[in-house]
Design a protein around this motif. Sequence first.
Motif, PDB file in Angstrom:
ATOM      1  N   LYS A  19       0.859  -1.196   0.043  1.00  0.00           N
ATOM      2  CA  LYS A  19      -0.059   0.005   0.070  1.00  0.00           C
ATOM      3  C   LYS A  19       0.930   1.200  -0.005  1.00  0.00           C
ATOM      4  N   LEU A  47       1.899   1.963  -3.727  1.00  0.00           N
ATOM      5  CA  LEU A  47       0.964   2.274  -4.378  1.00  0.00           C
ATOM      6  C   LEU A  47       0.703   3.863  -4.269  1.00  0.00           C
ATOM      7  N   ASP A  48       0.561   4.247  -2.575  1.00  0.00           N
ATOM      8  CA  ASP A  48       0.250   5.618  -2.148  1.00  0.00           C
ATOM      9  C   ASP A  48       1.194   6.379  -2.832  1.00  0.00           C
ATOM     10  N   ALA A  97       3.191   5.815  -5.348  1.00  0.00           N
ATOM     11  CA  ALA A  97       3.184   6.144  -6.979  1.00  0.00           C
ATOM     12  C   ALA A  97       1.948   7.257  -7.299  1.00  0.00           C
ATOM     13  N   GLU A  98       0.982   7.401  -6.388  1.00  0.00           N
ATOM     14  CA  GLU A  98      -0.322   8.223  -6.339  1.00  0.00           C
ATOM     15  C   GLU A  98       0.245   9.672  -6.119  1.00  0.00           C
ATOM     16  N   GLY A  99       1.527   9.861  -5.679  1.00  0.00           N
ATOM     17  CA  GLY A  99       1.849  11.224  -5.203  1.00  0.00           C
ATOM     18  C   GLY A  99       1.732  11.550  -3.691  1.00  0.00           C
ATOM     19  N   ARG A 100       1.359  10.447  -2.850  1.00  0.00           N
ATOM     20  CA  ARG A 100       1.371  10.837  -1.472  1.00  0.00           C
ATOM     21  C   ARG A 100       2.728  10.914  -0.792  1.00  0.00           C
ATOM     22  N   SER A 145       3.511  -3.017  -8.215  1.00  0.00           N
ATOM     23  CA  SER A 145       3.698  -1.780  -7.254  1.00  0.00           C
ATOM     24  C   SER A 145       4.689  -0.970  -7.731  1.00  0.00           C
ATOM     25  N   SER A 152       4.371   0.990 -10.812  1.00  0.00           N
ATOM     26  CA  SER A 152       3.513   1.909 -10.617  1.00  0.00           C
ATOM     27  C   SER A 152       4.460   3.240 -10.025  1.00  0.00           C
ATOM     28  N   SER A 167       5.584   7.037 -11.956  1.00  0.00           N
ATOM     29  CA  SER A 167       5.371   8.000 -11.313  1.00  0.00           C
ATOM     30  C   SER A 167       6.433   9.191 -11.600  1.00  0.00           C
TER      31      SER A 167
END
Length: 165
Positions: A2, A5-6, A8-11, A59, A62, A66
């Motif tokens: 997780k 993935l976070d 990769a989403e820019g968190r 993952s 991803s 990014s």
Amino acid sequence: GKVLLDAAEGRPYMDQIIQYVVVNILDQLLWRLRGMSPESADSRSMDNLKGDCEQFIASLESVLGSNASLDLKDTCYRALTDILLLFGFEKHRGTFLEPVGTQPLESTVKAVWKHCLSVMERHRAQVSAEEELSNEDVQKCTESMLACTRLLVFDAILDQDWLLV
């Protein structure tokens, strides 16, 4: 998984935390693979390991797709080459571990090779600009090239897969 993935989403996570997570997941997968034996390996445990390995690869991809930092991408590429090396289908063909073997996508092989080339180019540009390479820079370049070389030498990737790049 997780955290990757976070990220990769820019968190916002510190690169060192994500790198630590990458190395720990990699270590867990490797220990699970090492613990397999013909006597202990049932189809359920092999399916679980293969699924976790494929999820880790997704993952990593991803994060690599990014806008992560170069240092984080270097860590992810090295982890990806280790996974391909140790879980590569060709390595386990004809053995009891064949069911956990993964066959990398052509795009993955290309991305790994392009990354190695970009690392070499980055360091070549520094040398051309007469910038002094730090020991850390030399180590990163060496580690990236060794990671790709191991894939070929230990038959984790078919030779013709590299020709696609």
